[in-house]
Design an enzyme around this catalytic site. Structure first.
Site, mmCIF file in Angstrom:
data_model
loop_
_atom_site.group_PDB
_atom_site.id
_atom_site.type_symbol
_atom_site.label_atom_id
_atom_site.label_comp_id
_atom_site.label_asym_id
_atom_site.label_seq_id
_atom_site.Cartn_x
_atom_site.Cartn_y
_atom_site.Cartn_z
ATOM 1 N N SER A 171 0.836 -1.191 0.000
ATOM 2 C CA SER A 171 0.000 0.000 0.000
ATOM 3 C C SER A 171 0.873 1.244 0.000
ATOM 4 O O SER A 171 1.974 1.237 0.555
ATOM 5 C CB SER A 171 -0.925 0.009 1.228
ATOM 6 O OG SER A 171 -1.857 1.077 1.166
ATOM 7 N N ASP A 172 0.379 2.290 -0.635
ATOM 8 C CA ASP A 172 1.109 3.551 -0.660
ATOM 9 C C ASP A 172 0.104 4.692 -0.729
ATOM 10 O O ASP A 172 -0.983 4.541 -1.299
ATOM 11 C CB ASP A 172 2.050 3.621 -1.868
ATOM 12 C CG ASP A 172 2.998 4.809 -1.769
ATOM 13 O OD1 ASP A 172 3.973 4.717 -1.006
ATOM 14 O OD2 ASP A 172 2.752 5.824 -2.440
ATOM 15 N N GLN A 173 0.477 5.817 -0.148
ATOM 16 C CA GLN A 173 -0.442 6.959 -0.121
ATOM 17 C C GLN A 173 0.249 8.218 -0.618
ATOM 18 O O GLN A 173 1.378 8.509 -0.233
ATOM 19 C CB GLN A 173 -0.955 7.179 1.305
ATOM 20 C CG GLN A 173 -2.065 8.223 1.397
ATOM 21 C CD GLN A 173 -2.604 8.330 2.826
ATOM 22 O OE1 GLN A 173 -1.980 8.956 3.679
ATOM 23 N NE2 GLN A 173 -3.733 7.701 3.082
#
Length: 203
Positions: free
Chosen positions: A68-70
């Site tokens: 996951s990455d934001q």
């Protein structure tokens, strides 16, 4: 139940994944998270989420790996992690009274397939910041010190006090791991959620 690995060193993501009651381990991927020249914010988030999952999947064959990455954006420009107090204050000054879009990308890499089948999704969250004076923003930063957080505000902590509105289809996305989207991916991968009751792929 295949091995489930969270490709992250984030305590927040570990806490979120633990809510599902599934056994998992966490391992931090070693990748370059620098955005590519001219890369759109959502493309950066999706690419990095996939890269994180792929990096750990390469080390742990046969596992299901979550990446996951934001990326936070204002006026189409990426807002990174501030790193220190001065940069964090400048971020909050720029964002006060404004609507900031957070792209939280998710990847589930299924290492049981020879080609490393991957599901990917970008969950968007629109956050409106309160129009607060410098003194309040400065005081907030000195208490919370969110210098490793894109946008300088942790909604799971005191940062909620400087937010006016959050719009998202998944309340966990802003914290860093969209559980609603992840549950759908895990179900499609055949992961059982309730006891020994297996979930058929595609349900």
């Amino acid at each position: 139940m295949p091995r489930l690995i969270l490709a992250s060193s984030s305590a927040y993501r570990r806490e979120l994944l633990a809510r599902l009651g599934l056994p998992f381990t966490a391992q931090a991927p070693d990748i370059d998270e620098t955005p590519l020249p001219g890369e759109a914010p959502h493309a950066t988030a999706l690419r990095l989420a996939r890269a994180k999952a792929a990096a750990i999947a390469h080390l742990r064959p046969g596992a299901l790996v979550i990446g996951s990455d934001q990326v936070a954006t204002l006026d189409g420009e990426q807002i990174g992690k501030p790193g220190d107090h001065a940069r964090a204050l400048a971020q909050l000054q720029r964002m006060r009274g404004r609507r900031v879009l957070f792209h939280t990308a998710l990847c589930l890499w299924d290492g049981r397939h020879a080609d490393g089948k991957a599901q990917v999704e970008d969950v968007q969250t629109a956050v409106t910041f309160r129009d607060l004076p410098d003194a309040e923003l400065d005081a907030y930063l000195r208490i919370e010190q969110p210098y490793d957080c894109a946008g300088s505000a942790k909604n799971e902590g005191l940062g909620i006090a400087i937010l006016e509105r959050i719009d998202s289809v998944d309340p966990t996305a802003l914290t860093g791991l969209p559980l609603i989207a992840l549950c759908g991916m895990l179900r499609r991968a055949g992961v059982p959620f309730f006891g020994a009751a297996a979930v058929s792929p595609g349900q």
